[in-house]
Design a protein around this motif. Structure first.
Motif, short mmCIF file in Angstrom:
data_model
loop_
_atom_site.label_atom_id
_atom_site.label_comp_id
_atom_site.label_asym_id
_atom_site.label_seq_id
_atom_site.Cartn_x
_atom_site.Cartn_y
_atom_site.Cartn_z
N MET A 1 11.04 -19.58 -17.51
CA MET A 1 11.28 -18.97 -18.79
C MET A 1 10.25 -19.53 -19.77
O MET A 1 10.00 -20.72 -19.82
N LYS A 2 9.68 -18.62 -20.53
CA LYS A 2 8.70 -19.02 -21.53
C LYS A 2 9.41 -19.17 -22.87
O LYS A 2 10.19 -18.31 -23.27
N LEU A 3 9.16 -20.30 -23.54
CA LEU A 3 9.71 -20.54 -24.86
C LEU A 3 8.58 -20.49 -25.87
O LEU A 3 7.51 -21.08 -25.64
N LEU A 4 8.81 -19.78 -26.96
CA LEU A 4 7.83 -19.69 -28.04
C LEU A 4 8.43 -20.30 -29.29
O LEU A 4 9.61 -20.10 -29.58
N TYR A 5 7.62 -21.06 -30.03
CA TYR A 5 8.06 -21.72 -31.24
C TYR A 5 7.23 -21.23 -32.42
O TYR A 5 6.01 -21.15 -32.32
N PHE A 6 7.90 -20.94 -33.54
CA PHE A 6 7.22 -20.42 -34.71
C PHE A 6 7.51 -21.26 -35.95
O PHE A 6 8.56 -21.90 -36.04
N ALA A 7 6.58 -21.24 -36.89
CA ALA A 7 6.70 -21.88 -38.21
C ALA A 7 7.01 -23.38 -38.05
O ALA A 7 6.39 -24.05 -37.24
N TRP A 8 7.99 -23.89 -38.82
CA TRP A 8 8.22 -25.33 -38.76
C TRP A 8 8.84 -25.78 -37.44
O TRP A 8 8.76 -26.95 -37.09
N VAL A 9 9.45 -24.88 -36.68
CA VAL A 9 9.93 -25.27 -35.35
C VAL A 9 8.72 -25.67 -34.50
O VAL A 9 8.73 -26.72 -33.85
N ARG A 10 7.66 -24.88 -34.53
CA ARG A 10 6.42 -25.18 -33.79
C ARG A 10 5.80 -26.49 -34.29
O ARG A 10 5.38 -27.32 -33.49
N GLU A 11 5.76 -26.67 -35.59
CA GLU A 11 5.18 -27.89 -36.14
C GLU A 11 5.94 -29.13 -35.68
O GLU A 11 5.33 -30.15 -35.35
N ARG A 12 7.25 -29.05 -35.66
CA ARG A 12 8.06 -30.21 -35.25
C ARG A 12 7.98 -30.48 -33.75
O ARG A 12 7.96 -31.64 -33.33
N VAL A 13 7.96 -29.42 -32.95
CA VAL A 13 7.86 -29.60 -31.49
C VAL A 13 6.45 -30.09 -31.13
O VAL A 13 6.27 -30.86 -30.19
N GLY A 14 5.46 -29.61 -31.87
CA GLY A 14 4.09 -30.03 -31.62
C GLY A 14 3.33 -29.13 -30.66
O GLY A 14 2.26 -29.48 -30.17
N ARG A 15 3.87 -27.96 -30.41
CA ARG A 15 3.21 -26.99 -29.52
C ARG A 15 3.74 -25.60 -29.84
O ARG A 15 4.82 -25.45 -30.40
N ALA A 16 3.00 -24.59 -29.43
CA ALA A 16 3.40 -23.21 -29.70
C ALA A 16 4.31 -22.64 -28.62
O ALA A 16 5.08 -21.72 -28.88
N GLU A 17 4.23 -23.18 -27.41
CA GLU A 17 5.05 -22.64 -26.32
C GLU A 17 5.26 -23.66 -25.22
O GLU A 17 4.55 -24.66 -25.13
N ASP A 18 6.26 -23.39 -24.40
CA ASP A 18 6.60 -24.19 -23.22
C ASP A 18 6.98 -23.24 -22.11
O ASP A 18 7.47 -22.13 -22.36
N GLU A 19 6.84 -23.68 -20.90
CA GLU A 19 7.36 -22.98 -19.72
C GLU A 19 8.43 -23.91 -19.15
O GLU A 19 8.13 -25.05 -18.80
N VAL A 20 9.69 -23.46 -19.09
CA VAL A 20 10.79 -24.33 -18.67
C VAL A 20 11.68 -23.64 -17.63
O VAL A 20 11.67 -22.42 -17.50
N SER A 21 12.42 -24.46 -16.93
CA SER A 21 13.47 -24.01 -16.02
C SER A 21 14.74 -24.77 -16.38
O SER A 21 14.98 -25.86 -15.86
N PRO A 22 15.54 -24.23 -17.31
CA PRO A 22 16.76 -24.93 -17.72
C PRO A 22 17.73 -25.11 -16.55
O PRO A 22 17.72 -24.30 -15.62
N PRO A 23 18.56 -26.13 -16.61
CA PRO A 23 19.54 -26.35 -15.55
C PRO A 23 20.59 -25.23 -15.51
O PRO A 23 20.74 -24.46 -16.47
#
Length: 83
Positions: A1-23
């Motif tokens: 699953m691709k996660l995208l982060y925008f605005a201050w969520v992106r700033e706080r995470v420190g990246r624009a996107e992640d590729e994850v496999s949640p449990p």
């Protein structure tokens, strides 16, 4: 699953996107946010607003109780205001 982060969520995470496999226990947007909060201090800070964070599942706005099962993309962004 691709996660995208925008605005201050992106700033706080420190990246624009992640590729994850949640449990297996992660089935909704709210559960995904809770799982992400446990991934590290930057994620905890980004998602500390909890329900205020907005999400889109496969490019459709989604409520916290919306399913993420089978989703290819989940985007997170802060609440928007009009003016």
């Amino acid at each position: 699953m691709k996660l995208l982060y925008f605005a201050w969520v992106r700033e706080r995470v420190g990246r624009a996107e992640d590729e994850v496999s949640p449990p297996a226990g992660v089935g909704t947007v709210a559960e995904l946010i809770e799982w992400l909060r446990g991934r590290g201090p930057e994620y905890a800070h980004a998602f500390e607003a909890g329900p205020a964070i907005r999400a889109a599942v496969d490019r459709r706005h989604a409520r916290p109780d919306a399913s993420v099962a089978g989703a290819r993309e989940v985007a997170f962004f802060p609440p928007m205001t009009g003016g």
